[in-house]
Design a protein around this motif. Structure first.
Motif, PDB file in Angstrom:
ATOM      1  N   GLN A   1       7.604  -2.523   6.674  1.00 60.78           N
ATOM      2  CA  GLN A   1       8.376  -2.539   5.432  1.00 60.78           C
ATOM      3  C   GLN A   1       7.484  -2.097   4.291  1.00 60.78           C
ATOM      4  O   GLN A   1       6.497  -2.751   3.963  1.00 60.78           O
ATOM      5  N   LEU A   2       7.830  -0.975   3.670  1.00 59.58           N
ATOM      6  CA  LEU A   2       7.072  -0.404   2.566  1.00 59.58           C
ATOM      7  C   LEU A   2       7.688  -0.917   1.273  1.00 59.58           C
ATOM      8  O   LEU A   2       8.770  -0.497   0.866  1.00 59.58           O
ATOM      9  N   GLN A   3       6.981  -1.851   0.626  1.00 64.80           N
ATOM     10  CA  GLN A   3       7.565  -2.567  -0.497  1.00 64.80           C
ATOM     11  C   GLN A   3       7.413  -1.823  -1.825  1.00 64.80           C
ATOM     12  O   GLN A   3       8.113  -2.110  -2.775  1.00 64.80           O
ATOM     13  N   ASP A   4       6.491  -0.860  -1.870  1.00 67.27           N
ATOM     14  CA  ASP A   4       6.290  -0.079  -3.090  1.00 67.27           C
ATOM     15  C   ASP A   4       6.732   1.359  -2.840  1.00 67.27           C
ATOM     16  O   ASP A   4       7.014   1.750  -1.703  1.00 67.27           O
ATOM     17  N   GLY A   5       6.753   2.159  -3.896  1.00 65.09           N
ATOM     18  CA  GLY A   5       7.082   3.571  -3.740  1.00 65.09           C
ATOM     19  C   GLY A   5       6.015   4.292  -2.942  1.00 65.09           C
ATOM     20  O   GLY A   5       4.826   3.962  -3.017  1.00 65.09           O
ATOM     21  N   ILE A   6       6.434   5.265  -2.163  1.00 60.30           N
ATOM     22  CA  ILE A   6       5.494   6.000  -1.320  1.00 60.30           C
ATOM     23  C   ILE A   6       5.978   7.447  -1.199  1.00 60.30           C
ATOM     24  O   ILE A   6       7.182   7.710  -1.096  1.00 60.30           O
ATOM     25  N   ALA A   7       5.055   8.386  -1.234  1.00 57.94           N
ATOM     26  CA  ALA A   7       5.406   9.800  -1.204  1.00 57.94           C
ATOM     27  C   ALA A   7       5.967  10.192   0.164  1.00 57.94           C
ATOM     28  O   ALA A   7       5.566   9.643   1.197  1.00 57.94           O
ATOM     29  N   PRO A   8       6.895  11.154   0.196  1.00 58.22           N
ATOM     30  CA  PRO A   8       7.481  11.583   1.473  1.00 58.22           C
ATOM     31  C   PRO A   8       6.444  12.014   2.505  1.00 58.22           C
ATOM     32  O   PRO A   8       6.583  11.715   3.696  1.00 58.22           O
ATOM     33  N   GLN A   9       5.380  12.716   2.066  1.00 61.34           N
ATOM     34  CA  GLN A   9       4.380  13.163   3.037  1.00 61.34           C
ATOM     35  C   GLN A   9       3.622  11.994   3.658  1.00 61.34           C
ATOM     36  O   GLN A   9       3.192  12.079   4.814  1.00 61.34           O
TER      37      GLN A   9
ATOM     38  N   LEU B   1       0.831  -1.198   0.000  1.00 62.22           N
ATOM     39  CA  LEU B   1       0.000   0.000   0.000  1.00 62.22           C
ATOM     40  C   LEU B   1       0.869   1.253   0.000  1.00 62.22           C
ATOM     41  O   LEU B   1       2.018   1.242   0.461  1.00 62.22           O
ATOM     42  N   GLN B   2       0.281   2.362  -0.470  1.00 62.63           N
ATOM     43  CA  GLN B   2       1.045   3.598  -0.639  1.00 62.63           C
ATOM     44  C   GLN B   2       0.432   4.801   0.075  1.00 62.63           C
ATOM     45  O   GLN B   2       1.014   5.888   0.021  1.00 62.63           O
ATOM     46  N   GLN B   3      -0.700   4.618   0.755  1.00 71.90           N
ATOM     47  CA  GLN B   3      -1.356   5.716   1.463  1.00 71.90           C
ATOM     48  C   GLN B   3      -1.232   5.497   2.971  1.00 71.90           C
ATOM     49  O   GLN B   3      -1.425   4.385   3.462  1.00 71.90           O
ATOM     50  N   ALA B   4      -0.955   6.576   3.686  1.00 69.18           N
ATOM     51  CA  ALA B   4      -0.679   6.474   5.110  1.00 69.18           C
ATOM     52  C   ALA B   4      -1.863   5.939   5.910  1.00 69.18           C
ATOM     53  O   ALA B   4      -1.684   5.072   6.774  1.00 69.18           O
ATOM     54  N   THR B   5      -3.073   6.425   5.644  1.00 70.94           N
ATOM     55  CA  THR B   5      -4.215   6.070   6.503  1.00 70.94           C
ATOM     56  C   THR B   5      -4.461   4.568   6.559  1.00 70.94           C
ATOM     57  O   THR B   5      -4.523   3.993   7.665  1.00 70.94           O
ATOM     58  N   PRO B   6      -4.606   3.856   5.429  1.00 65.53           N
ATOM     59  CA  PRO B   6      -4.819   2.410   5.539  1.00 65.53           C
ATOM     60  C   PRO B   6      -3.603   1.666   6.084  1.00 65.53           C
ATOM     61  O   PRO B   6      -3.761   0.645   6.772  1.00 65.53           O
ATOM     62  N   ILE B   7      -2.398   2.162   5.817  1.00 65.78           N
ATOM     63  CA  ILE B   7      -1.207   1.512   6.355  1.00 65.78           C
ATOM     64  C   ILE B   7      -1.188   1.620   7.881  1.00 65.78           C
ATOM     65  O   ILE B   7      -0.887   0.652   8.591  1.00 65.78           O
ATOM     66  N   ILE B   8      -1.518   2.791   8.404  1.00 63.85           N
ATOM     67  CA  ILE B   8      -1.559   2.988   9.859  1.00 63.85           C
ATOM     68  C   ILE B   8      -2.598   2.069  10.493  1.00 63.85           C
ATOM     69  O   ILE B   8      -2.349   1.454  11.544  1.00 63.85           O
ATOM     70  N   GLU B   9      -3.743   1.951   9.864  1.00 65.34           N
ATOM     71  CA  GLU B   9      -4.777   1.053  10.385  1.00 65.34           C
ATOM     72  C   GLU B   9      -4.285  -0.390  10.434  1.00 65.34           C
ATOM     73  O   GLU B   9      -4.508  -1.113  11.420  1.00 65.34           O
ATOM     74  N   LEU B  10      -3.588  -0.813   9.390  1.00 67.82           N
ATOM     75  CA  LEU B  10      -3.094  -2.190   9.322  1.00 67.82           C
ATOM     76  C   LEU B  10      -2.014  -2.450  10.369  1.00 67.82           C
ATOM     77  O   LEU B  10      -2.034  -3.482  11.046  1.00 67.82           O
ATOM     78  N   ILE B  11      -1.047  -1.546  10.499  1.00 70.56           N
ATOM     79  CA  ILE B  11       0.046  -1.796  11.441  1.00 70.56           C
ATOM     80  C   ILE B  11      -0.480  -1.830  12.872  1.00 70.56           C
ATOM     81  O   ILE B  11       0.003  -2.610  13.702  1.00 70.56           O
ATOM     82  N   ARG B  12      -1.494  -1.046  13.153  1.00 69.26           N
ATOM     83  CA  ARG B  12      -2.083  -1.086  14.490  1.00 69.26           C
ATOM     84  C   ARG B  12      -2.802  -2.401  14.731  1.00 69.26           C
ATOM     85  O   ARG B  12      -2.752  -2.963  15.831  1.00 69.26           O
ATOM     86  N   GLU B  13      -3.485  -2.922  13.711  1.00 67.66           N
ATOM     87  CA  GLU B  13      -4.193  -4.189  13.879  1.00 67.66           C
ATOM     88  C   GLU B  13      -3.234  -5.370  13.967  1.00 67.66           C
ATOM     89  O   GLU B  13      -3.412  -6.271  14.782  1.00 67.66           O
ATOM     90  N   VAL B  14      -2.211  -5.353  13.134  1.00 66.20           N
ATOM     91  CA  VAL B  14      -1.270  -6.472  13.098  1.00 66.20           C
ATOM     92  C   VAL B  14      -0.363  -6.480  14.332  1.00 66.20           C
ATOM     93  O   VAL B  14      -0.019  -7.544  14.854  1.00 66.20           O
TER      94      VAL B  14
END
Length: 231
Positions: A91-99, A72-85
């Motif tokens: 580890q961000l496997q794809d490109g992601i914007a600095p912000q 994933l490349q967007q902060a909001t769903p990534i944050i939700e996932l890391i909190r659940e897991v």
């Protein structure tokens, strides 16, 4: 006294853990960290639901690292996932914007961040690594194909990876097509701070092979810390 990451023992992550038997094989082999793939957008056979990943992470003993790997490349769903897991490293496997990276860091300050760099053209790969370095805690050098951004089973140009290691101050993790048969050569060429393996220790069915996992880790344990010369 500050300890340089280049004089620390080589660290080993076994990735693509998707079952209790995989987890047992990795732990019995002596892995330092285990990787769980959640939130895939590219081809992989190892994706877990967040609940399944969380259940496996909860079984890890003390002092064994947990790494959530996502496409994933967007902060909001990534944050939700890391909190659940509940993993301690992302580890961000794809490109992601600095912000987006900054938003993740602000929301989850205790989680270590690893950015994957897909090694292809030498100059472009080095430039991508230099740009990402200030935003994360470590870089992971991997291979990619048209439909996979990890787990390809294919090595990339290790001479480019070595050039990145020589120019980066943060720890660099080598991945991409590693297996017991080529690991020694990869270590001698690249001199990474850590290594990451997935398909290189699997059976034909895709399960983690206990003997191959142990062989891989043992090669790492015999690898003496060899610091790079100052740049």
């Amino acid at each position: 006294m500050q300890v340089s990451p280049w004089t620390a023992p080589l660290r080993v992550k076994l990735c693509g853990i998707r079952s209790r038997s995989d987890l047992a094989a990795a732990l019995n082999a002596g892995a330092d960290a285990l990787g769980f793939i959640v939130g895939a957008r590219h081809r992989t056979e190892d994706e877990l639901t967040p609940a399944a990943a969380a259940a496996l992470v909860a079984l890890l003993p003390p002092f064994t690292g947990s790494v959530m790997v996502t496409h994933l490349q967007q902060a909001t769903p990534i944050i939700e996932l890391i909190r659940e897991v509940g993993a301690t490293t992302l580890q961000l496997q794809d490109g992601i914007a600095p912000q987006e990276l900054q938003a993740i860091r602000s929301a989850q300050p205790g989680v270590k961040l690893i950015q994957a760099i897909h090694v292809g053209d030498g100059d472009q790969s080095i430039a991508a690594a230099i740009a990402a370095e200030p935003l994360v805690d470590a870089l992971l050098l991997d291979s990619r194909t048209a439909d996979r951004i990890g787990g390809t089973g294919l090595p990339h140009d290790w001479s480019v990876s070595r050039r990145i290691v020589e120019q980066i101050g943060k720890p660099v993790i080598l991945a991409g097509g590693l297996r017991p048969e080529n690991l020694q050569a990869a270590l001698e060429t690249v001199r990474p701070a850590a290594v990451d393996v997935n398909s290189g220790i699997e059976t034909a069915s895709g399960a983690k092979d206990p003997q191959r996992a142990e062989a891989f880790v043992q090669i790492c344990r015999r690898w003496g810390p060899l610091p790079l010369p100052p740049r």
